[in-house]
Scaffold this active site. Structure first.
Site, PDB file in Angstrom:
ATOM      1  N   ALA A  89      -9.539   5.492   5.009  1.00 44.46           N
ATOM      2  CA  ALA A  89      -9.389   6.462   5.751  1.00 44.46           C
ATOM      3  C   ALA A  89     -10.786   7.213   5.828  1.00 44.46           C
ATOM      4  O   ALA A  89     -11.414   7.496   4.929  1.00 44.46           O
ATOM      5  CB  ALA A  89      -8.495   7.512   5.458  1.00 44.46           C
ATOM      6  N   GLY A  90     -11.148   7.637   7.258  1.00 44.89           N
ATOM      7  CA  GLY A  90     -12.184   8.513   7.514  1.00 44.89           C
ATOM      8  C   GLY A  90     -13.451   7.865   8.137  1.00 44.89           C
ATOM      9  O   GLY A  90     -14.289   8.416   8.483  1.00 44.89           O
ATOM     10  N   GLY A 128      -8.156   8.947  10.417  1.00 42.34           N
ATOM     11  CA  GLY A 128      -8.193   9.175  12.032  1.00 42.34           C
ATOM     12  C   GLY A 128      -9.207  10.119  12.351  1.00 42.34           C
ATOM     13  O   GLY A 128      -9.707  10.049  13.273  1.00 42.34           O
ATOM     14  N   LYS A 170       0.756  -1.103  -0.009  1.00 42.48           N
ATOM     15  CA  LYS A 170       0.115   0.095  -0.033  1.00 42.48           C
ATOM     16  C   LYS A 170       0.846   1.082   0.052  1.00 42.48           C
ATOM     17  O   LYS A 170       1.614   1.432   0.731  1.00 42.48           O
ATOM     18  CB  LYS A 170      -0.744   0.027   1.271  1.00 42.48           C
ATOM     19  CG  LYS A 170      -1.895   1.247   1.438  1.00 42.48           C
ATOM     20  CD  LYS A 170      -2.316   1.591   2.618  1.00 42.48           C
ATOM     21  CE  LYS A 170      -3.019   2.947   2.700  1.00 42.48           C
ATOM     22  NZ  LYS A 170      -3.327   3.093   4.132  1.00 42.48           N
ATOM     23  N   ASN A 193      -8.855   1.594  10.387  1.00 46.28           N
ATOM     24  CA  ASN A 193      -7.737   1.261  11.912  1.00 46.28           C
ATOM     25  C   ASN A 193      -8.257   1.970  12.734  1.00 46.28           C
ATOM     26  O   ASN A 193      -8.881   1.229  13.974  1.00 46.28           O
ATOM     27  CB  ASN A 193      -6.463   1.690  11.258  1.00 46.28           C
ATOM     28  CG  ASN A 193      -5.511   1.022  12.305  1.00 46.28           C
ATOM     29  OD1 ASN A 193      -4.130   1.369  12.329  1.00 46.28           O
ATOM     30  ND2 ASN A 193      -5.898   0.462  13.485  1.00 46.28           N
TER      31      ASN A 193
END
Length: 330
Positions: A260-261, A234, A173, A282
């Site tokens: 993300a988000g 995040g 990635k 994550n």
């Protein structure tokens, strides 16, 4: 003899091989990759590689940042990335958990088969400290090395070459960040790094902005998956620009995964209902009050969103449309 190891100056009493040096440092050479004067040292020549005066060494390993048989076709709707088949469409990061034990339990609860890992320097002051691979085995999951924390194309390429040496993985990635505050991708550096990595034989899954034009450029370069952000890394804000995500999905011939988000299960479901092939997250799991329960919720949301997309939603209407027939009304 003076050498620099992971940025620290050290004095060695005598010349010695890299293999001997790792042994004296208490580092398991099977779990690390080593760079000597900006050149990766293959594990096969550690014993023959002599450390010289002035050498600069970087010793790195994987930190938190599929299941067995993931390469087999396990159902009639697999996620296919770079020719590899996966049952789960949820990809999970391995950072931010309170410890590696919680990481391992959350990953199992999520049902994820692909997990992202970051490449970082080995802790020379305590080389016996547990590593991620002691709890999360690459025999059980597909490790996806990433370039988290890289702000230039050169750093990203260097990091992934070290990752390939450490574990032999060519599916990676790529993310090249442009600003420490918003962690948005620097697309100029991202395009530059992607071209080098693809030429170097890597299969590149790429984190990018939600710009359909740039997403197409990355696909044309040869990236095996496009990963537009839903919102800043995040942030937990959810999908901020569903129109652009939909446009990227419609134009792409390779998998599109929101990266993300995501903040909660409904955000993951929205991404899947837009037609995305998967979601990488994550913080949404690791920073939940109960990460294990949230991991389960995300797994179910991904499955529900995918089923809803395949089923095809009803059309939106301006006015009410009764469900019950009017014929025979009393």
């Amino acid at each position: 003899m003076l050498v620099t190891i992971n940025g620290e100056a050290r004095t060695l009493a005598a010349a010695l091989s890299l293999e001997t040096l790792l042994g004296e440092l208490g580092i398991d050479q099977r779990k690390v990759a080593v760079e000597r004067n900006l050149e990766i040292v293959p594990k096969s020549v550690y014993g023959q590689t002599q450390i010289g005066d002035g050498d600069k060494l970087e010793i790195v390993h994987f930190i938190g940042g599929g299941a067995p048989g993931a390469d087999a076709l396990v159902d009639d709707d697999p996620l296919i990335v770079a020719g590899r088949h996966f049952h789960s469409r949820l990809l999970v990061g391995t950072g931010k958990y309170k410890d590696f034990k919680e990481t391992a339990v959350a990953l199992k609860a999520s049902g994820a088969e692909i997990v992202t890992v970051a490449v970082r320097r080995v802790n020379l002051s305590d080389p016996s400290k547990p590593m991620l691979v002691d709890f999360v085995s690459p025999k059980d999951y597909t490790f996806l090395p990433n370039t988290a924390g890289c702000f230039t194309a050169d750093d990203a390429v260097r990091t992934l070459r070290l990752a390939r040496e450490a574990g032999g993985w060519d599916l990676v990635k790529l993310e090249v960040l442009g600003d420490q505050k918003n962690l948005y991708p620097d697309m100029i550096e991202t395009l530059k790094a992607a071209e080098v990595l693809i030429t170097d034989g890597f299969q590149v899954m790429v984190y990018c902005t939600d710009d359909p034009i740039l997403a197409k450029r990355l696909e044309d370069l040869g990236c095996c998956a496009i990963m537009p952000l839903g919102a800043p890394i995040g942030s937990g804000l959810g999908i901020q620009n569903p129109v652009n995500i939909r446009l990227i999905v419609e134009q792409s011939k390779v998998p599109v995964l929101v990266d993300a988000g995501v903040g909660t299960a409904s955000d993951a479901a929205v991404a899947m209902e837009l037609g995305c092939d998967g979601v990488l997250m994550n913080s949404a799991i690791a920073e939940a009050k109960d990460p294990i329960a949230m991991a389960k919720a995300m797994r179910l949301a991904i499955e529900a969103g995918r089923l809803a997309y395949l089923a095809g939603r009803m059309p939106k209407k301006r006015y009410a449309d009764p469900s019950s027939p009017l014929a025979g009304l009393i």
